[in-house]
Design a protein around this motif. Structure first.
Motif, PDB file in Angstrom:
ATOM      1  N   UNK A 138       0.823  -1.201   0.000  1.00  0.00           N
ATOM      2  CA  UNK A 138       0.000   0.000   0.000  1.00  0.00           C
ATOM      3  C   UNK A 138       0.856   1.249   0.000  1.00  0.00           C
ATOM      4  N   UNK A 139       0.393   2.259   0.717  1.00  0.00           N
ATOM      5  CA  UNK A 139       1.089   3.540   0.804  1.00  0.00           C
ATOM      6  C   UNK A 139       0.999   4.075   2.221  1.00  0.00           C
ATOM      7  N   UNK A 140       1.924   4.949   2.540  1.00  0.00           N
ATOM      8  CA  UNK A 140       1.927   5.689   3.810  1.00  0.00           C
ATOM      9  C   UNK A 140       2.150   4.791   5.026  1.00  0.00           C
ATOM     10  N   UNK A 141       2.919   3.690   4.857  1.00  0.00           N
ATOM     11  CA  UNK A 141       3.305   2.875   6.004  1.00  0.00           C
ATOM     12  C   UNK A 141       4.520   3.518   6.669  1.00  0.00           C
ATOM     13  N   UNK A 142       4.614   3.358   7.984  1.00  0.00           N
ATOM     14  CA  UNK A 142       5.770   3.848   8.731  1.00  0.00           C
ATOM     15  C   UNK A 142       6.263   2.726   9.636  1.00  0.00           C
ATOM     16  N   UNK A 143       7.340   2.990  10.337  1.00  0.00           N
ATOM     17  CA  UNK A 143       7.859   1.991  11.272  1.00  0.00           C
ATOM     18  C   UNK A 143       6.898   1.752  12.438  1.00  0.00           C
ATOM     19  N   UNK A 144       5.908   2.618  12.595  1.00  0.00           N
ATOM     20  CA  UNK A 144       4.897   2.444  13.643  1.00  0.00           C
ATOM     21  C   UNK A 144       3.674   1.654  13.150  1.00  0.00           C
ATOM     22  N   UNK A 145       3.628   1.350  11.859  1.00  0.00           N
ATOM     23  CA  UNK A 145       2.483   0.641  11.290  1.00  0.00           C
ATOM     24  C   UNK A 145       2.471  -0.817  11.724  1.00  0.00           C
ATOM     25  N   UNK A 146       1.269  -1.316  12.007  1.00  0.00           N
ATOM     26  CA  UNK A 146       1.071  -2.712  12.409  1.00  0.00           C
ATOM     27  C   UNK A 146      -0.105  -3.293  11.640  1.00  0.00           C
ATOM     28  N   UNK A 147       0.021  -4.574  11.285  1.00  0.00           N
ATOM     29  CA  UNK A 147      -1.103  -5.295  10.700  1.00  0.00           C
ATOM     30  C   UNK A 147      -2.004  -5.752  11.840  1.00  0.00           C
ATOM     31  N   UNK A 148      -3.317  -5.687  11.608  1.00  0.00           N
ATOM     32  CA  UNK A 148      -4.302  -6.100  12.618  1.00  0.00           C
ATOM     33  C   UNK A 148      -5.222  -7.144  12.021  1.00  0.00           C
ATOM     34  N   UNK A 149      -5.531  -8.164  12.843  1.00  0.00           N
ATOM     35  CA  UNK A 149      -6.408  -9.256  12.443  1.00  0.00           C
ATOM     36  C   UNK A 149      -7.268  -9.634  13.631  1.00  0.00           C
ATOM     37  N   UNK A 150      -8.577  -9.602  13.445  1.00  0.00           N
ATOM     38  CA  UNK A 150      -9.536  -9.957  14.497  1.00  0.00           C
ATOM     39  C   UNK A 150      -9.263  -9.209  15.809  1.00  0.00           C
ATOM     40  N   UNK A 151      -9.002  -7.914  15.707  1.00  0.00           N
ATOM     41  CA  UNK A 151      -8.848  -7.075  16.891  1.00  0.00           C
ATOM     42  C   UNK A 151      -7.508  -7.151  17.590  1.00  0.00           C
ATOM     43  N   UNK A 152      -6.529  -7.820  16.986  1.00  0.00           N
ATOM     44  CA  UNK A 152      -5.216  -7.934  17.619  1.00  0.00           C
ATOM     45  C   UNK A 152      -4.111  -7.573  16.631  1.00  0.00           C
ATOM     46  N   UNK A 153      -3.088  -6.929  17.148  1.00  0.00           N
ATOM     47  CA  UNK A 153      -1.923  -6.603  16.318  1.00  0.00           C
ATOM     48  C   UNK A 153      -1.139  -7.871  16.027  1.00  0.00           C
ATOM     49  N   UNK A 154      -0.702  -8.019  14.791  1.00  0.00           N
ATOM     50  CA  UNK A 154       0.133  -9.143  14.393  1.00  0.00           C
ATOM     51  C   UNK A 154       1.605  -8.747  14.493  1.00  0.00           C
ATOM     52  N   UNK A 155       2.495  -9.714  14.703  1.00  0.00           N
ATOM     53  CA  UNK A 155       3.923  -9.392  14.617  1.00  0.00           C
ATOM     54  C   UNK A 155       4.200  -8.842  13.209  1.00  0.00           C
ATOM     55  N   UNK A 156       4.628  -7.600  13.138  1.00  0.00           N
ATOM     56  CA  UNK A 156       4.735  -6.888  11.864  1.00  0.00           C
ATOM     57  C   UNK A 156       6.137  -6.340  11.670  1.00  0.00           C
ATOM     58  N   UNK A 157       6.654  -6.468  10.449  1.00  0.00           N
ATOM     59  CA  UNK A 157       7.951  -5.910  10.088  1.00  0.00           C
ATOM     60  C   UNK A 157       7.750  -4.821   9.041  1.00  0.00           C
ATOM     61  N   UNK A 158       8.296  -3.654   9.333  1.00  0.00           N
ATOM     62  CA  UNK A 158       8.272  -2.544   8.374  1.00  0.00           C
ATOM     63  C   UNK A 158       9.351  -2.795   7.331  1.00  0.00           C
TER      64      UNK A 158
END
Length: 108
Positions: free
Chosen positions: A47-67
């Motif tokens: 996508x666009x406008x991701x930052x190092x603070x961006x996290x993927x979310x699934x069913x109300x919980x943050x997933x382990x995410x790598x920028x």
């Protein structure tokens, strides 16, 4: 009253610009499906406008995410204990959230 109206319009415009500027734009996920109870699945979010603070979310919980970059994240989604069906995945950057994309778990 005219001055107050002008100030309010300017504040609204500034808030709309902030929202547009800070809201991540999730355009696709890959893969879009996985079989339940087959371990962890790494998904790529584009996508666009991701930052190092961006996290993927699934069913109300943050997933382990790598920028990876302003246009790409990777996240780990566990299939253990998942149930078959569609669920939304979004990207959140602080309090700003993208529109969802659908991820599907299948029984086989």
């Amino acid at each position: 009253i005219l001055i107050l109206s002008f100030i309010c319009e300017a504040q609204i415009r500034a808030k709309e610009e902030e929202l547009e500027e800070n809201t991540p734009d999730l355009t696709s996920i890959s893969p879009t499906t996985a079989v339940i109870n087959t371990g962890n699945k790494t998904i790529t979010l584009t996508g666009d406008d991701f930052t190092s603070l961006s996290k993927a979310w699934y069913k109300g919980a943050a997933l382990p995410t790598t920028y990876v970059s302003p246009t790409q994240l990777t996240a780990v989604l566990s299939s253990t204990g998942a149930t078959a069906g569609d669920s939304p995945i979004t990207v959140r950057t602080e309090s700003f959230e993208s529109a969802p994309k659908t991820f599907t778990f299948t029984a086989t």
